[in-house]
Scaffold this active site. Structure first.
Site, PDB file in Angstrom:
ATOM      1  N   ASP A   1       0.854  -1.195   0.000  1.00  0.00           N
ATOM      2  CA  ASP A   1       0.000   0.000   0.000  1.00  0.00           C
ATOM      3  C   ASP A   1       0.890   1.245   0.000  1.00  0.00           C
ATOM      4  OD1 ASP A   1       0.957  -0.642   2.544  1.00  0.00           O
ATOM      5  OD2 ASP A   1      -0.814   0.078   3.605  1.00  0.00           O
TER       6      ASP A   1
ATOM      7  N   HIS B   1       9.363  -0.273   9.247  1.00  0.00           N
ATOM      8  CA  HIS B   1       8.447  -1.429   9.300  1.00  0.00           C
ATOM      9  C   HIS B   1       8.579  -2.319   8.045  1.00  0.00           C
ATOM     10  CE1 HIS B   1       6.200   0.602  12.548  1.00  0.00           C
ATOM     11  NE2 HIS B   1       6.166   1.681  11.792  1.00  0.00           N
TER      12      HIS B   1
HETATM   13  O1  LIG Z   1       0.201   5.832  13.558  1.00  0.00           O
HETATM   14  C1  LIG Z   1       0.028   5.164  12.542  1.00  0.00           C
HETATM   15  N1  LIG Z   1      -1.187   4.967  12.043  1.00  0.00           N
HETATM   16  C2  LIG Z   1      -1.380   4.255  10.914  1.00  0.00           C
HETATM   17  N2  LIG Z   1      -0.413   3.672  10.233  1.00  0.00           N
HETATM   18  C3  LIG Z   1       0.816   3.814  10.687  1.00  0.00           C
HETATM   19  C4  LIG Z   1       1.095   4.544  11.837  1.00  0.00           C
HETATM   20  N3  LIG Z   1       2.407   4.496  12.024  1.00  0.00           N
HETATM   21  C5  LIG Z   1       2.914   3.756  11.034  1.00  0.00           C
HETATM   22  N4  LIG Z   1       1.949   3.349  10.215  1.00  0.00           N
HETATM   23  C6  LIG Z   1       2.054   2.504   9.019  1.00  0.00           C
HETATM   24  O2  LIG Z   1       1.474   1.252   9.339  1.00  0.00           O
HETATM   25  C7  LIG Z   1       2.396   0.180   9.096  1.00  0.00           C
HETATM   26  C8  LIG Z   1       2.909  -0.374  10.403  1.00  0.00           C
HETATM   27  O3  LIG Z   1       1.907  -0.525  11.312  1.00  0.00           O
HETATM   28  C9  LIG Z   1       3.487   0.784   8.258  1.00  0.00           C
HETATM   29  O4  LIG Z   1       3.179   0.618   6.887  1.00  0.00           O
HETATM   30  C10 LIG Z   1       3.479   2.243   8.655  1.00  0.00           C
HETATM   31  O5  LIG Z   1       3.908   3.099   7.636  1.00  0.00           O
END
Ligand SMILES: O=c1[nH]cnc2c1ncn2[C@@H]1O[C@H](CO)[C@@H](O)[C@H]1O
EC number: 3.2.2.3
Length: 322
Positions: free
Chosen positions: A14, A246
């Protein structure tokens, strides 16, 4: 490494700033052969994920790799999606507003492509899932043999025994479609789950970014442009001068699993209430008197520790060579 020796991977993605890094790391890693990208909502809506996936392949000069568009809805046909544009920008790539790609996705949908490739190369395909697990759950539903045919699913998801990043209970990819995640965790495939309990240990500092910027690599230069917003988000949300890697960390787990340690057990996903999206691992340490929702379900591997300096070095090296 000869192409035949490389691990065939399909990245379900994504994009997403850390997805862009992960895709580039994969394209620059001789251990893997990226045979396709499939797209999903999460960091952006699915249509934009497809556009960004095509764009990133054009930036990397790899338009030979097919992109299959995924579903626009959750597994229960939900259309109210949670999209993290506040992390990645409205365009998903740090608000750089790149021109539209020239390429188009293939005719097949993401779940159809996953099923087809797993059937074509039984036991050989690794699916690296970097977003909500809807496409993978649809593949499981489309073909009862999929979970057997697929070699391995390495997924970024969950927050095992730590807080989530959407709320204290839930990590973003699982929160995006908890019902799909539960289908995938219990489908019987060989699964490695890499949760934010692990990925939060792999941090690219501001110094690392400067190092990346000083390399002449085209992909490194591109990433430095889109990373600004990701750094400001982390400073704002976590008060750190660095970013969590991540998605790139999950790519490394797909071809160098020895840089991690694992525990094994049955993972179920909470689909109700205030803990919707919580991942809960049964660690096999007690035989319960009663049948539970974890009884007789297949086990998966869950990453517990990571050699963070080694993973970071590998990511940096691959990106700086580019
Ligand atoms: O605070 C957040 N809210 C939503 N998505 C997030 C946040 N921080 C990181 N990611 C995204 O979610 C995935 C890891 O959980 C990663 O793709 C990151 O970019």
């Amino acid at each position: 490494m000869a192409t035949g020796d490389r691990k065939k991977i399909i990245i379900d993605t994504d994009p997403g700033i850390d997805d862009a890094m992960a895709i580039f790391v994969a394209l620059k890693s001789p251990e893997v052969d990226v045979i396709g990208l499939t797209t999903i909502y999460g960091n952006v809506y699915t249509a934009l994920a497809t556009r960004n996936a095509l764009h990133l392949l054009e930036v990397a000069g790899r338009t030979d790799i097919p992109v299959a568009e995924g579903t626009h809805k959750t597994i229960l046909n939900g259309t109210k999606l949670r999209v993290a544009d506040f992390v990645h920008g409205k365009d998903g790539l740090g608000n750089q507003n790149f021109p539209p790609p020239e390429g188009k996705p293939i005719e097949k949908s993401a779940p159809e492509f996953l099923v087809e490739q797993a059937k074509l190369y039984p036991g050989e395909i690794t699916v690296v899932a970097l977003g909500p697990l809807t496409n993978i759950a649809l593949a499981v539903q489309l073909d009862p043999e999929f979970s057997k045919n697929v070699g391995q699913i390495v997924l970024l998801g969950g927050s095992f025994a730590v807080n989530g990043n959407v709320n204290p209970a839930s990590e973003a990819n699982i929160f995006g479609d908890p019902e799909a995640a539960d289908i995938v965790f219990t489908c019987g495939a060989d699964i490695i789950a890499v949760g934010i309990n692990v990925t939060h240990q792999v941090v690219m500092t501001a110094d690392d970014r400067d190092k990346l910027a000083s390399s002449n690599g085209k992909l490194a230069q591109y990433l430095c442009k889109i990373l600004d917003l990701y750094y400001s988000y982390h400073l704002d949300a976590y008060e750190i001068k660095g970013v969590y890697l991540h998605d790139p960390t999950t790519i490394i787990a797909a071809f160098l699993p020895s840089l991690f340690t694992y525990t094994e057990g049955v993972v179920r996903v909470q689909t109700d209430g205030i803990t919707r999206g919580l991942t809960l691992l049964y660690n096999n340490q007690k035989r319960f008197e009663e049948e539970t929702e974890w009884s007789d379900k297949p086990s998966v591997k869950v990453a517990v520790t990571v050699d963070a300096p080694a993973v970071l070095k590998l990511i940096m090296d691959r990106l700086m060579e580019s």
